[in-house]
Enzyme design. Structure first.
Site, mmCIF file in Angstrom:
data_model
loop_
_atom_site.group_PDB
_atom_site.id
_atom_site.type_symbol
_atom_site.label_atom_id
_atom_site.label_comp_id
_atom_site.label_asym_id
_atom_site.label_seq_id
_atom_site.Cartn_x
_atom_site.Cartn_y
_atom_site.Cartn_z
ATOM 1 N N GLU A 82 -8.436 -62.433 31.921
ATOM 2 C CA GLU A 82 -7.801 -63.238 30.889
ATOM 3 C C GLU A 82 -8.610 -63.619 29.625
ATOM 4 O OE1 GLU A 82 -6.609 -67.201 32.820
ATOM 5 O OE2 GLU A 82 -5.484 -67.645 30.906
ATOM 6 N N LYS A 261 -6.486 -75.543 37.914
ATOM 7 C CA LYS A 261 -6.374 -73.933 37.716
ATOM 8 C C LYS A 261 -7.445 -73.833 36.778
ATOM 9 C CE LYS A 261 -5.222 -69.839 35.745
ATOM 10 N NZ LYS A 261 -5.665 -69.405 34.542
ATOM 11 N N ASP A 277 -16.268 -64.534 47.913
ATOM 12 C CA ASP A 277 -15.039 -64.496 48.417
ATOM 13 C C ASP A 277 -14.191 -65.513 47.478
ATOM 14 O OD1 ASP A 277 -12.666 -64.977 49.701
ATOM 15 O OD2 ASP A 277 -13.407 -64.556 51.654
ATOM 16 N N HIS A 374 -6.050 -69.612 22.305
ATOM 17 C CA HIS A 374 -5.662 -68.634 23.497
ATOM 18 C C HIS A 374 -4.945 -67.356 22.969
ATOM 19 C CE1 HIS A 374 -5.140 -67.361 27.507
ATOM 20 N NE2 HIS A 374 -3.715 -67.198 27.152
HETATM 21 P P1 NAD Z 1 -22.404 -61.475 56.796
HETATM 22 O O1 NAD Z 1 -21.502 -61.076 57.991
HETATM 23 O O2 NAD Z 1 -22.748 -60.220 55.952
HETATM 24 O O3 NAD Z 1 -23.625 -62.266 57.217
HETATM 25 C C1 NAD Z 1 -24.650 -62.420 56.465
HETATM 26 C C2 NAD Z 1 -26.032 -61.652 57.163
HETATM 27 O O4 NAD Z 1 -27.040 -61.804 56.478
HETATM 28 C C3 NAD Z 1 -26.427 -61.980 58.375
HETATM 29 O O5 NAD Z 1 -26.795 -61.154 59.155
HETATM 30 C C4 NAD Z 1 -27.562 -62.947 58.283
HETATM 31 O O6 NAD Z 1 -28.612 -62.906 59.485
HETATM 32 C C5 NAD Z 1 -28.252 -62.234 56.960
HETATM 33 N N1 NAD Z 1 -29.276 -62.922 56.234
HETATM 34 C C6 NAD Z 1 -30.171 -62.416 55.743
HETATM 35 N N2 NAD Z 1 -30.784 -63.287 54.666
HETATM 36 C C7 NAD Z 1 -30.222 -64.549 54.918
HETATM 37 C C8 NAD Z 1 -30.497 -65.835 54.502
HETATM 38 N N3 NAD Z 1 -31.491 -66.038 53.580
HETATM 39 N N4 NAD Z 1 -29.608 -66.728 54.703
HETATM 40 C C9 NAD Z 1 -28.417 -66.585 55.361
HETATM 41 N N5 NAD Z 1 -28.173 -65.147 56.126
HETATM 42 C C10 NAD Z 1 -29.057 -64.120 55.867
HETATM 43 O O7 NAD Z 1 -21.494 -62.399 56.036
HETATM 44 P P2 NAD Z 1 -21.104 -63.931 56.129
HETATM 45 O O8 NAD Z 1 -21.738 -64.663 54.886
HETATM 46 O O9 NAD Z 1 -21.363 -64.382 57.613
HETATM 47 O O10 NAD Z 1 -19.733 -63.830 55.873
HETATM 48 C C11 NAD Z 1 -19.093 -63.509 54.516
HETATM 49 C C12 NAD Z 1 -17.961 -62.444 54.361
HETATM 50 O O11 NAD Z 1 -16.993 -62.875 55.602
HETATM 51 C C13 NAD Z 1 -17.438 -62.419 53.054
HETATM 52 O O12 NAD Z 1 -17.208 -61.138 53.110
HETATM 53 C C14 NAD Z 1 -15.878 -63.291 53.433
HETATM 54 O O13 NAD Z 1 -14.955 -62.269 52.775
HETATM 55 C C15 NAD Z 1 -15.629 -62.864 54.907
HETATM 56 N N6 NAD Z 1 -14.750 -63.522 55.794
HETATM 57 C C16 NAD Z 1 -14.156 -64.671 55.263
HETATM 58 C C17 NAD Z 1 -13.392 -65.404 55.985
HETATM 59 C C18 NAD Z 1 -12.595 -66.568 55.502
HETATM 60 O O14 NAD Z 1 -13.086 -67.066 54.490
HETATM 61 N N7 NAD Z 1 -11.510 -67.182 55.956
HETATM 62 C C19 NAD Z 1 -12.972 -64.784 57.314
HETATM 63 C C20 NAD Z 1 -13.687 -63.946 57.702
HETATM 64 C C21 NAD Z 1 -14.435 -63.063 57.017
#
Ligand code: NAD
Length: 382
Positions: A82, A261, A277, A374
């Site tokens: 946008e 928004k 996300d 805009h």
């Molecule tokens: P992820 O599954 O990649 O987990 C994060 C990984 O990073 C873990 O293995 C953790 O141990 C590691 N890690 C390394 N250094 C770290 C640090 N300093 N701090 C924290 N962790 C560290 O990702 P996630 O964050 O668990 O999940 C995010 C994803 O889940 C996004 O892609 C999102 O779109 C998706 N998701 C969202 C929903 C929702 O919002 N409703 C539902 C399901 C999945």
């Protein structure tokens, strides 16, 4: 000589694409901006990122200038289709600089997983008595998170949610620098059998809540009223218009939706640019806006002691690890450009940009109207 770290870049919009790219390269450690030029996704990565991949859609990435966030100069990458979003955020950030920039407070990275228990009667004390055992069972499936200092922190039991036989257990997890959805979902599934055993019920849904009200960010800014002066408006008139626009949003959900928004105009492009996300943050923001039972604005504006003061509060569940943030080359570059290495650091910038976009919209609406600026920018692409 210009400070090589400043985000105050007058006339950035008048420079050529090549000049802007050269400037950006100077701000990156390795000077390599290639991932930002072509979208950063080769076919192999594309195929690993989503199912049934066939191609990619490119969105412009631009740089919002002038941001000062908690005293730090930041060039803010924004991926957005946008027009006027980047110009508006840059303009508002310049005004906020006059009052010291944006101040942002961020709470710890607590993400909450819900485990629904069905067909149970008052299981609260039976569950809470075993709090430590349940937290340990959750931690056991995330050893890396625990080794880094994160992990399950607390347990809450909400009895009789919706009807007399449903209880919801909230597992509060410090996800450190990750958004945490996948991690807490795994933990919720891991503790569900233990919760069934303790409660005598059946586990239903096991997934995080996107109403991330334990993971809030609050951004504020204060702008000297004389800085708001426009050709046909005094600074005071503009400030009064912005305060009145905030009051309108507070009184009217239809207006509040558009007000909010405008806030997400500043936030979503940063989330997209950093592989976050944005649907999750949008869902959290809108649910938080409706937490009183009425949909309300996430920000408010007041005038005092010659200053226009703005405040924005919303859940900000973002990560700099996990999701796509470390595997998408564009996201890696954008995080590097902002010199952001923690989830808190990214939250600060995204929340500041949300407040900046809100200010830009209200400023235009309270003076010449939103269309003048805009449509001038929109017409360039028609
Ligand atoms: P992820 O599954 O990649 O987990 C994060 C990984 O990073 C873990 O293995 C953790 O141990 C590691 N890690 C390394 N250094 C770290 C640090 N300093 N701090 C924290 N962790 C560290 O990702 P996630 O964050 O668990 O999940 C995010 C994803 O889940 C996004 O892609 C999102 O779109 C998706 N998701 C969202 C929903 C929702 O919002 N409703 C539902 C399901 C999945």
């Amino acid at each position: 000589m210009t400070d090589p770290h400043t985000s105050r870049l007058p006339g950035l919009h008048r420079r050529s694409l090549a000049e802007r790219r050269a400037l950006l390269a100077q701000r990156l450690k390795d000077g390599d901006i290639r991932p930002l030029l072509n979208g950063g996704l080769d076919d192999a990565l594309l195929d690993r990122m989503v199912e049934n991949a066939v191609g990619r859609i490119a969105v412009p990435v631009g740089i919002a200038a002038n941001f000062l966030v908690n005293g730090r100069e930041v060039l803010v990458p924004m991926a957005v289709e946008e027009p006027s979003v980047i110009a508006g955020a840059s303009h508002a950030a310049r005004l906020a600089r006059e009052g010291g920039g944006f101040r942002v407070r961020v709470s710890p990275s607590f993400t909450v997983a819900q485990v629904e228990l069905r067909r149970v009667v008052h299981p609260g004390s039976r569950i809470l008595d075993q709090r430590d055992r349940i937290l340990a069972a959750a931690d056991a499936v995330q050893p890396q998170l625990v080794s880094l200092g994160g992990g399950a922190r607390d347990l809450e039991v909400r009895e009789q949610v919706g009807d007399a036989h449903r209880t919801v257990v909230h597992l509060v997890v410090d996800c450190l620098d990750a958004m945490g959805a996948n991690m807490v979902n795994t933990m919720a599934e891991a503790v569900a059998p233990l919760l069934e055993e303790l409660s005598g019920g059946r586990a239903g849904l096991r997934i995080l809540t996107n109403l991330a009200d334990r993971r809030l960010a609050v951004a504020t800014c204060a702008i000297p009223i004389d800085q708001l002066e426009r050709p046909s408006f005094t600074g005071r008139e503009v400030a009064e218009g912005i305060v009145a626009a905030g009051a309108f949003a507070a009184a009217d959900p239809w207006r509040a939706a558009t007000h909010n928004k405008g806030i997400f105009n500043g936030i979503d492009p940063i989330l997209l640019a950093t592989g976050n996300d944005w649907r999750a943050v949008e869902a959290g923001g809108h649910a938080y806006a409706a937490r009183s039972g009425t949909y309300r604005p996430l920000s408010g504006w007041t005038m005092e002691e010659g200053m226009l003061r703005g405040e924005l509060e919303l859940p900000m569940a973002v990560g700099v690890v996990g999701g796509a943030s470390r595997c998408h080359p564009c996201a890696v570059k954008c995080l590097e450009l902002m010199n952001v290495t923690t989830a808190a650091g990214l939250s600060e910038i995204a929340t500041a940009a949300g407040l900046a976009s809100n200010l830009a919209a209200l400023l235009a609406l309270s003076t010449e109207g939103i269309q003048a600026g805009h449509m001038r920018l929109h017409r360039r692409r028609l």
